[in-house]
Design a protein around this motif. Structure first.
Motif, PDB file in Angstrom:
ATOM      1  N   PRO A  27       5.288  -4.067 -28.856  1.00 38.56           N
ATOM      2  CA  PRO A  27       4.138  -3.848 -28.019  1.00 38.56           C
ATOM      3  C   PRO A  27       3.694  -4.919 -27.157  1.00 38.56           C
ATOM      4  N   VAL A  28       3.681  -6.199 -27.587  1.00 39.07           N
ATOM      5  CA  VAL A  28       3.181  -7.296 -26.782  1.00 39.07           C
ATOM      6  C   VAL A  28       3.921  -7.454 -25.676  1.00 39.07           C
ATOM      7  N   ALA A  29       5.368  -7.414 -25.801  1.00 36.70           N
ATOM      8  CA  ALA A  29       6.368  -7.734 -24.661  1.00 36.70           C
ATOM      9  C   ALA A  29       6.070  -6.661 -23.693  1.00 36.70           C
ATOM     10  N   VAL A  30       6.136  -5.309 -24.098  1.00 37.12           N
ATOM     11  CA  VAL A  30       5.802  -4.266 -23.016  1.00 37.12           C
ATOM     12  C   VAL A  30       4.456  -4.554 -22.417  1.00 37.12           C
ATOM     13  N   GLY A  31       3.316  -5.143 -22.964  1.00 36.49           N
ATOM     14  CA  GLY A  31       2.094  -5.329 -22.534  1.00 36.49           C
ATOM     15  C   GLY A  31       2.141  -6.504 -21.264  1.00 36.49           C
ATOM     16  N   ILE A  32       2.906  -7.594 -21.720  1.00 35.08           N
ATOM     17  CA  ILE A  32       2.924  -8.699 -20.629  1.00 35.08           C
ATOM     18  C   ILE A  32       3.793  -8.178 -19.291  1.00 35.08           C
ATOM     19  N   VAL A  33       4.898  -7.736 -19.634  1.00 36.02           N
ATOM     20  CA  VAL A  33       5.776  -7.518 -18.570  1.00 36.02           C
ATOM     21  C   VAL A  33       5.261  -6.217 -17.924  1.00 36.02           C
ATOM     22  N   SER A  34       4.760  -5.529 -18.075  1.00 36.00           N
ATOM     23  CA  SER A  34       3.956  -4.469 -17.317  1.00 36.00           C
ATOM     24  C   SER A  34       2.688  -5.122 -16.662  1.00 36.00           C
ATOM     25  N   ALA A  35       1.999  -5.900 -17.180  1.00 35.91           N
ATOM     26  CA  ALA A  35       1.047  -6.702 -16.445  1.00 35.91           C
ATOM     27  C   ALA A  35       1.285  -7.559 -15.544  1.00 35.91           C
ATOM     28  N   ALA A  36       2.539  -8.238 -15.813  1.00 31.66           N
ATOM     29  CA  ALA A  36       3.228  -9.013 -14.700  1.00 31.66           C
ATOM     30  C   ALA A  36       3.662  -8.394 -13.295  1.00 31.66           C
ATOM     31  N   HIS A  37       3.969  -7.180 -13.738  1.00 31.27           N
ATOM     32  CA  HIS A  37       4.516  -6.302 -12.570  1.00 31.27           C
ATOM     33  C   HIS A  37       3.483  -5.463 -12.101  1.00 31.27           C
ATOM     34  N   ALA A  38       2.204  -5.695 -12.428  1.00 30.67           N
ATOM     35  CA  ALA A  38       1.008  -4.870 -11.979  1.00 30.67           C
ATOM     36  C   ALA A  38       0.995  -3.354 -12.387  1.00 30.67           C
ATOM     37  N   VAL A  39       1.747  -3.181 -13.254  1.00 30.66           N
ATOM     38  CA  VAL A  39       1.689  -1.579 -13.889  1.00 30.66           C
ATOM     39  C   VAL A  39       0.705  -1.537 -14.519  1.00 30.66           C
ATOM     40  N   PRO A  40      -0.386  -0.399 -14.175  1.00 26.72           N
ATOM     41  CA  PRO A  40      -1.607  -0.149 -15.168  1.00 26.72           C
ATOM     42  C   PRO A  40      -1.511   0.180 -16.323  1.00 26.72           C
ATOM     43  N   LEU A  41      -2.476  -0.293 -17.051  1.00 21.56           N
ATOM     44  CA  LEU A  41      -2.655  -0.081 -18.651  1.00 21.56           C
ATOM     45  C   LEU A  41      -2.515   1.380 -18.999  1.00 21.56           C
ATOM     46  N   VAL A  55       0.818  -1.207  -0.172  1.00 24.99           N
ATOM     47  CA  VAL A  55       0.020  -0.122   0.081  1.00 24.99           C
ATOM     48  C   VAL A  55       0.803   1.286   0.079  1.00 24.99           C
ATOM     49  N   GLY A  56       0.666   2.145  -0.925  1.00 30.97           N
ATOM     50  CA  GLY A  56       1.118   3.392  -0.895  1.00 30.97           C
ATOM     51  C   GLY A  56       2.540   3.298  -1.914  1.00 30.97           C
ATOM     52  N   THR A  57       2.845   2.438  -2.506  1.00 30.86           N
ATOM     53  CA  THR A  57       4.148   2.115  -3.294  1.00 30.86           C
ATOM     54  C   THR A  57       3.702   1.994  -4.840  1.00 30.86           C
ATOM     55  N   VAL A  58       2.402   1.748  -5.042  1.00 28.74           N
ATOM     56  CA  VAL A  58       2.029   1.261  -6.367  1.00 28.74           C
ATOM     57  C   VAL A  58       2.260   2.216  -7.448  1.00 28.74           C
ATOM     58  N   GLU A  59       2.015   3.480  -7.073  1.00 26.60           N
ATOM     59  CA  GLU A  59       2.200   4.420  -8.321  1.00 26.60           C
ATOM     60  C   GLU A  59       3.621   4.768  -8.365  1.00 26.60           C
ATOM     61  N   ALA A  60       4.340   5.052  -7.235  1.00 23.96           N
ATOM     62  CA  ALA A  60       5.550   5.225  -7.452  1.00 23.96           C
ATOM     63  C   ALA A  60       6.533   4.086  -8.114  1.00 23.96           C
ATOM     64  N   ALA A  61       6.173   2.795  -7.780  1.00 27.92           N
ATOM     65  CA  ALA A  61       6.889   1.748  -8.588  1.00 27.92           C
ATOM     66  C   ALA A  61       6.415   1.504  -9.835  1.00 27.92           C
ATOM     67  N   LEU A  81       5.716   4.127 -11.737  1.00 26.43           N
ATOM     68  CA  LEU A  81       6.316   5.334 -12.572  1.00 26.43           C
ATOM     69  C   LEU A  81       7.718   5.090 -12.832  1.00 26.43           C
ATOM     70  N   TYR A  82       8.422   4.566 -11.815  1.00 23.21           N
ATOM     71  CA  TYR A  82       9.953   4.180 -11.830  1.00 23.21           C
ATOM     72  C   TYR A  82      10.192   3.147 -12.780  1.00 23.21           C
ATOM     73  N   ARG A  83       9.550   1.966 -13.209  1.00 32.25           N
ATOM     74  CA  ARG A  83       9.482   1.126 -13.809  1.00 32.25           C
ATOM     75  C   ARG A  83       9.373   1.497 -15.358  1.00 32.25           C
ATOM     76  N   LEU A  84       8.116   2.245 -15.586  1.00 30.95           N
ATOM     77  CA  LEU A  84       7.889   2.551 -16.769  1.00 30.95           C
ATOM     78  C   LEU A  84       9.005   3.887 -17.563  1.00 30.95           C
ATOM     79  N   MET A  85       9.383   4.575 -16.450  1.00 31.56           N
ATOM     80  CA  MET A  85      10.550   5.607 -16.832  1.00 31.56           C
ATOM     81  C   MET A  85      11.829   4.891 -17.179  1.00 31.56           C
ATOM     82  N   THR A  86      12.146   3.886 -16.769  1.00 26.59           N
ATOM     83  CA  THR A  86      13.244   2.935 -16.968  1.00 26.59           C
ATOM     84  C   THR A  86      13.054   2.065 -18.088  1.00 26.59           C
ATOM     85  N   TRP A  87      11.742   1.341 -18.229  1.00 27.19           N
ATOM     86  CA  TRP A  87      11.703   0.341 -19.197  1.00 27.19           C
ATOM     87  C   TRP A  87      11.605   1.168 -20.867  1.00 27.19           C
TER      88      TRP A  87
END
Length: 248
Positions: A154-168, A21-27, A29-35
């Protein structure tokens, strides 16, 4: 006082942190900015998606012409890539393996030329390999296996972000921003454009990126399709272009 430690952070722990709780958005954002950063090693700088041929043919010669070309690209191939990303993300989130395989196969077959196929498959493979090496997460291997074949970018980005629970929604906007930024970078090296003009162009395309994202998230696979014939021809003719800086 800033405290540091030499203890490494285990990927599994990093993956689990996103659920706290409280880390979802930060995590996320961090991963999207990196990937989706230009520094993430997928080799995007090597590809122009046919822009190199368009410059040589005279279709693109300055910033306004590049803007018009990229607006069409966002409305066509960009939209289609967005649909594939959205459908892959949703299928992965729902653990719908048959749908994920269908999306992966359709996306791989949708490229209009040999070079575009090489571009998207090579970037997809590099994205997954790097993400697994540095950001591995439970479930990624199963999603890769469910695709059953080559996985386009695009499929690679979709499945990796989903696995990490990064919102669509943020994933979609970050992906299309990265795609547009790479196209502008290719154009800047070919026309050429200065850094300030490149940023002005990126700012001017913001509404087109947002519109493509909205359309892609509201679409189904039945809505796939575009009419960017000149861009498709550019990617085909680039294969026999005599002098080239880019691989597509």
């Amino acid at each position: 006082m800033l405290m540091t430690t030499n203890r490494p952070v285990e990927p599994a722990a990093a993956c689990a942190d996103i659920e706290s709780v409280g880390t979802v958005e930060a995590a996320a954002l961090y991963r999207l900015m990196t990937w989706l950063s230009p520094a993430f090693p997928v080799g995007a700088f090597s590809y122009s998606s046919g822009i190199e041929w368009a410059v040589e043919a005279g279709d693109i010669g300055d910033a306004p012409m590049l803007r018009d070309w990229l607006s069409s690209m966002l409305d066509g191939p960009g939209f289609c890539d967005g649909v594939f990303l959205a459908q892959a993300h949703r299928a992965a989130t729902a653990s719908d393996d048959p749908m994920l395989r269908k999306v992966a196969e359709l996306a791989a077959a949708f490229t209009p030329s040999r070079e575009r196929h090489l571009e998207t498959v090579a970037q997809g493979r590099a994205f997954i390999d790097t993400a697994r090496a540095a950001w591995n997460c439970d479930g990624v291997d199963d999603l890769i296996a469910a695709c059953g074949g080559p996985i386009v970018y695009p499929v690679a980005v979709g499945i990796v972000s989903a696995a990490h629970a990064v919102p669509l929604v943020p994933t979609m906007h970050a992906f299309l921003h990265a795609l547009t930024s790479n196209w502008i970078s290719a154009g800047a090296r070919l026309i050429p454009l200065g850094q300030t003009d490149s940023q002005r162009l990126l700012a001017a395309l913001e509404p087109a990126v947002a519109a493509a994202a909205r359309r892609a998230m509201a679409a189904t696979v039945d809505d796939l399709g575009s009419a960017t014939f000149r861009a498709d021809l550019a990617s085909m003719r680039h294969e026999t272009q005599y002098t080239r800086l880019f691989r597509s």
